[in-house]
Design an enzyme around this catalytic site. Structure first.
Site, PDB file in Angstrom:
ATOM      1  N   SER A  61       0.802  -1.217   0.000  1.00  0.00           N
ATOM      2  CA  SER A  61       0.000   0.000   0.000  1.00  0.00           C
ATOM      3  C   SER A  61       0.844   1.280   0.000  1.00  0.00           C
ATOM      4  CB  SER A  61      -0.936  -0.085   1.203  1.00  0.00           C
ATOM      5  OG  SER A  61      -1.860   0.944   1.202  1.00  0.00           O
ATOM      6  N   ASP A 282      -1.368   1.220  -3.848  1.00  0.00           N
ATOM      7  CA  ASP A 282      -2.117   0.114  -4.467  1.00  0.00           C
ATOM      8  C   ASP A 282      -3.531   0.568  -4.854  1.00  0.00           C
ATOM      9  OD1 ASP A 282      -2.986   0.326  -1.835  1.00  0.00           O
ATOM     10  OD2 ASP A 282      -3.313  -1.815  -1.590  1.00  0.00           O
ATOM     11  N   ALA A 379     -11.180   8.714   7.473  1.00  0.00           N
ATOM     12  CA  ALA A 379     -10.739  10.063   7.091  1.00  0.00           C
ATOM     13  C   ALA A 379      -9.588   9.990   6.095  1.00  0.00           C
ATOM     14  CB  ALA A 379     -10.314  10.829   8.338  1.00  0.00           C
ATOM     15  N   ASN A 380      -8.747   8.930   6.189  1.00  0.00           N
ATOM     16  CA  ASN A 380      -7.578   8.825   5.304  1.00  0.00           C
ATOM     17  C   ASN A 380      -7.931   8.433   3.867  1.00  0.00           C
ATOM     18  OD1 ASN A 380      -8.056   6.057   5.356  1.00  0.00           O
ATOM     19  ND2 ASN A 380      -6.444   5.616   6.833  1.00  0.00           N
ATOM     20  N   ALA A 508      -3.024   2.013  19.869  1.00  0.00           N
ATOM     21  CA  ALA A 508      -1.830   1.371  19.325  1.00  0.00           C
ATOM     22  C   ALA A 508      -2.041   1.196  17.830  1.00  0.00           C
ATOM     23  CB  ALA A 508      -1.629   0.013  19.989  1.00  0.00           C
ATOM     24  N   THR A 511      -0.276  -1.145  12.225  1.00  0.00           N
ATOM     25  CA  THR A 511       0.640  -1.356  11.104  1.00  0.00           C
ATOM     26  C   THR A 511       2.078  -0.964  11.423  1.00  0.00           C
ATOM     27  OG1 THR A 511       0.295   0.863  10.228  1.00  0.00           O
ATOM     28  CG2 THR A 511      -1.185  -0.827   9.410  1.00  0.00           C
ATOM     29  N   ARG A 516      -0.595   5.994  18.371  1.00  0.00           N
ATOM     30  CA  ARG A 516      -1.040   7.235  17.719  1.00  0.00           C
ATOM     31  C   ARG A 516      -1.879   8.068  18.697  1.00  0.00           C
ATOM     32  NH1 ARG A 516       0.907   6.216  12.908  1.00  0.00           N
ATOM     33  NH2 ARG A 516       0.458   4.255  11.870  1.00  0.00           N
TER      34      ARG A 516
HETATM   35  C1  16G Z   1      -4.370  -0.165   7.242  1.00  0.00           C
HETATM   36  C2  16G Z   1      -5.842  -0.219   6.929  1.00  0.00           C
HETATM   37  C3  16G Z   1      -6.454   1.163   6.996  1.00  0.00           C
HETATM   38  C4  16G Z   1      -6.176   1.820   8.323  1.00  0.00           C
HETATM   39  C5  16G Z   1      -4.701   1.783   8.619  1.00  0.00           C
HETATM   40  C6  16G Z   1      -4.467   2.225  10.050  1.00  0.00           C
HETATM   41  C7  16G Z   1      -7.020  -1.603   5.319  1.00  0.00           C
HETATM   42  C8  16G Z   1      -7.126  -2.025   3.877  1.00  0.00           C
HETATM   43  N1  16G Z   1      -6.054  -0.751   5.583  1.00  0.00           N
HETATM   44  O1  16G Z   1      -3.669   0.533   6.258  1.00  0.00           O
HETATM   45  O2  16G Z   1      -7.825   1.021   6.799  1.00  0.00           O
HETATM   46  O3  16G Z   1      -6.616   3.136   8.335  1.00  0.00           O
HETATM   47  O4  16G Z   1      -4.207   0.457   8.504  1.00  0.00           O
HETATM   48  O5  16G Z   1      -3.130   2.157  10.358  1.00  0.00           O
HETATM   49  O6  16G Z   1      -7.759  -2.038   6.182  1.00  0.00           O
HETATM   50  P1  16G Z   1      -2.647   2.220  11.847  1.00  0.00           P
HETATM   51  O7  16G Z   1      -3.279   1.082  12.594  1.00  0.00           O
HETATM   52  O8  16G Z   1      -1.160   2.124  11.730  1.00  0.00           O
HETATM   53  O9  16G Z   1      -3.078   3.549  12.390  1.00  0.00           O
HETATM   54 ZN    ZN Z   2      -3.632   0.951   0.044  1.00  0.00          ZN
END
Ligand code: 16G
Ligand code: ZN
Length: 542
Positions: A61, A282, A379-380, A508, A511, A516
Site C-alpha cells: 500500500s 495500491d 478520514a484517510n 496502538a 501497522t 497514535r
Molecule cells: C491499514 C488499513 C487502513 C487503516 C490503517 C491504520 C485496510 C485495507 N487498511 O492501512 O484502513 O486506516 O491500517 O493504520 O484495512 P494504523 O493502525 O497504523 O493507524
Molecule cells: Zn492501500
C-alpha cells in the site's frame, strides 16, 4: 519438488510474524516465508469454501518501496474473515520455526477443520508494482504448489481493488475462464457512461489531476481513461505515474503524503478552483484537494468529505423516489473522523452515524450489518458504499412499477441503481471512488469550493509516540477510550476538559510499532497543545 524441498528453497527461520490491520506487512527481505505459508492458507480457505476462488494480493500500500506485504481476499471480495487470521499467523510462525513445525501445524489445522487437501482449490493472485513483487510471487506460488489440485488465475499487475472485484466476478460468473482484467474497465466505464448520459453531463465542472503515487494505479487509471469516452479523456490527467522507477513509489506524493502533510504532492502545479486527487500505492484509497482562488491556500477534501458528499446525494435520491422510510441509509466512520463531519451528518443531513475500530474490515462489517445503503469512509480516504439485497430488490420492483411518464421518480430510481454499480462495493477503490465523486459533482454541478462548504473541519493533530511495548495500550468503545495502562484515560479526560470543542484519543497502531495520538479542538494551537500534552502522558505511562 517435494513439500520439504519447496520449504527449503523459499523459507527462512527466525522472524516473528503478526497479522496487522490489513494482512502481513514488513521489509521485503523477511517476507518469503510468510508468502509461502499464505499460499498454503489460500488453498485451505478455497477448499474449505468448496473450491470458490480466493484471492491473494501482494502489496504494501502506502508504505515505502522496500516494504511489501500480502493479504487474502474472500470469494465475494471482502478481506479474509477474522477467525482465519490466527490460522494464517500460526502457519507463518510455524514455518519460521522449522519444517517439522510447519508440517504439524498444517496437519492440526486440516484435521480440525476437516479439510481434504486433495480437493480442488481455486486461487487468484496479483501484485502491485514493487520491485520485490516477482520474487515474493514465486514464494507464494511455491506454497500453493504444495497441493496438486489447484487452479491459479494470475492477473499479474493489478490494483488491490481490481483483484477484489475480479475475484468476486470470477465467483459469480458461469464461465470463469472468460473473466479478464478488461471486465473491470468494461463494467465501470459502462456505469459511468449510463449515469452521466442520464444526467446529460457533457463536461466536468473542473479539470481533475490525479496523483498516482508512482504506483500501479497509474497504469490502470490511464487504461480506464483511454477506454472511456471524451468527457473523461478531456478533463482528467495524471501525474506521478512512473510505475517502473521503483524508488519513487509513494515518495513525496500519494494519498498518505498529502493527508499527513496537508500539502500538494510533487510534480503538481496547482491552479485555483481545479480539482486534484491522490491515490495510494495500491490504489485502494483516495483523497481530493484544491487551492482556493482568494488566498491560494491548500484545502483537503478527505474521506469524511467524500462520505458526506455521497451520503447527501444518496439521501436526496432516496427521498425523490419516496423510499426514505423503506431503505435505511447510514454512514460508518472511525474515531479519526473530524467531529464537524459527524455533527453535520447527524444534525444537518439527519443520517445515522456509527463509529467502528480502524481498518476497512471493521467499517465494512458495520455497514453490511446495519444499513441498506452503508456509506463507509475512513478520514484517510479508504472507503466505499455498499447496498443490501433488499436495496437491489426494492429498486428493481419500483423501476418496474414506475412508468417512464413519472420522469423524475424513474430517473432517481435509475440513478440509484447505476450509482450502486459505479461504486466498487467489494472494497474501497481509488478509481471507482474517484468516478463516483466526479459523477456526483458533475450531476450537482459543484465546484471544489462548493463541495468544501458543507462543514468546516475542527482543527486537529495526529501524532505518533514510539513506546517500548504498544500492546499495553488497550482500547475500547471503538478505540475512543483506553482501558490500559491504568490511569491514562483519566488523565486524557482531565486534559480534554480544559479545551473547548475538544476530543482526544490514543490507540496502538495496527501497522507500525507506535502509538497514535489524535486531538481536535477549537483552534489549531489548542489542538497541537492538547496532542502534545496527551503524548507526554503516553510516555509517562509506557
Ligand atoms: C491499514 C488499513 C487502513 C487503516 C490503517 C491504520 C485496510 C485495507 N487498511 O492501512 O484502513 O486506516 O491500517 O493504520 O484495512 P494504523 O493502525 O497504523 O493507524
Ligand atoms: Zn492501500
Amino acid at each position: 519438488m517435494s513439500f520439504q524441498e519447496l520449504y527449503n528453497k523459499h523459507c527462512k527461520q527466525g522472524h516473528h510474524y503478526t497479522y496487522g490491520t490489513a494482512g502481513f506487512r514488513a521489509h521485503n527481505s523477511v517476507l518469503d516465508t510468510v508468502m509461502f505459508t499464505t499460499g498454503i492458507v489460500a488453498v485451505l480457505r478455497s477448499i474449505y469454501l468448496k473450491s470458490k476462488f480466493v484471492g491473494v494480493m501482494i502489496t504494501a500500500s502506502h508504505n515505502p518501496p522496500e516494504d511489501n506485504g500480502v493479504k487474502i481476499v474472500e470469494p465475494h471480495g471482502e478481506m479474509l474473515v477474522q477467525n482465519w487470521e490466527p490460522i494464517a499467523t500460526k502457519l507463518a510462525n510455524s514455518a519460521s520455526a522449522g519444517f517439522t513445525q510447519l508440517e504439524s501445524a498444517l496437519k492440526a489445522i486440516t484435521d480440525e477443520l476437516h479439510i481434504d487437501t486433495t480437493q480442488l482449490a481455486c486461487i487468484t493472485v496479483a501484485r502491485d508494482s514493487r520491485e520485490s513483487g516477482p520474487r515474493l510471487l514465486a514464494a507464494l506460488r511455491a506454497g500453493i504448489s504444495v497441493f496438486s489440485n489447484v487452479k491459479i488465475v494470475d492477473f499479474e499487475l493489478l490494483t488491490t481493488p481490481q483483484l477484489h472485484f475480479l475475484t468476486h466476478t470470477l465467483n459469480s460468473s458461469s464461465s470463469p475462464s472468460t473473466v479478464k482484467e478488461s471486465a473491470y474497465y468494461d463494467h465501470f466505464i459502462s456505469m459511468w457512461n449510463q449515469l452521466t448520459q442520464l444526467h446529460h453531463v457533457t463536461e466536468l465542472p473542473f479539470h481533475l489531476t490525479i496523483d498516482c503515487a508512482n504506483g500501479i494505479g497509474a497504469d490502470k487509471v490511464k487504461e480506464l481513461i483511454a477506454q472511456a469516452g471524451s468527457v473523461l479523456a478531456s478533463s482528467l490527467s495524471t501525474v506521478n505515474g512512473k510505475t517502473d522507477t521503483f524508488q519513487l513509489l509513494n515518495e513525496s506524493c500519494g494519498a498518505d503524503f498529502v493527508k499527513t502533510n496537508q500539502t500538494f504532492p510533487a510534480n503538481c502545479s496547482p491552479e485555483p478552483s481545479q480539482l486534484y486527487c491522490s491515490f495510494d500505492g495500491d490504489a485502494d484509497r483516495v483523497v481530493f484537494y484544491y487551492m482556493d482562488d482568494k488566498e491560494n491556500k491548500f484545502h483537503l477534501l478527505d474521506g469524511d468529505k467524500i462520505a458526506t458528499l455521497l451520503a447527501k446525494l444518496l439521501a436526496d435520491l432516496l427521498h425523490q423516489c419516496g423510499l426514505s422510510d423503506t431503505l435505511n441509509l447510514g454512514v460508518v466512520q472511525t474515531a479519526y473522523a473530524n467531529g464537524s463531519s459527524t455533527k453535520y451528518i447527524s444534525d444537518d443531513l439527519k443520517i445515522p452515524v456509527s463509529c467502528t475500530k480502524t481498518g476497512v474490515k471493521h467499517l465494512h462489517h458495520e455497514a453490511v450489518s446495519n444499513y441498506d445503503i452503508g456509506v463507509y469512509f475512513e478520514a484517510n480516504g479508504h472507503g466505499t458504499v455498499i447496498f443490501s439485497s433488499k436495496f437491489v430488490e426494492t429498486i428493481d420492483i419500483a423501476l418496474q412499477e414506475t412508468s417512464k411518464t413519472n420522469k423524475n421518480k424513474h430517473e432517481s430510481l435509475l440513478s440509484l441503481q447505476l450509482f450502486s454499480q459505479l461504486i466498487n462495493q467489494t472494497v474501497g477503490d481509488a478509481i471507482s471512488d474517484m468516478l463516483a465523486v466526479v459523477a456526483t459533482l458533475s450531476i450537482l454541478k459543484l465546484k471544489p469550493e462548493d463541495w468544501d462548504q458543507c462543514y468546516h473541519d475542527l482543527p486537529n493533530r495526529l501524532t505518533k509516540v514510539i513506546v517500548p511495548d504498544r500492546s499495553v495500550f488497550v482500547s475500547t468503545n471503538a478505540e475512543r477510550q483506553l482501558v490500559s495502562p491504568e490511569g491514562l484515560q483519566a488523565k486524557i479526560d482531565e486534559l480534554v476538559a480544559k479545551y473547548p470543542k475538544s476530543r482526544s484519543f490514543v490507540r496502538a497502531s495496527g501497522t507500525e510499532d507506535a502509538v497514535r495520538v489524535y486531538a481536535e479542538a477549537d483552534t489549531t494551537e489548542n489542538a497541537i497543545e492538547l496532542a502534545t500534552k496527551v503524548g507526554e502522558q503516553v510516555k509517562l505511562h509506557d
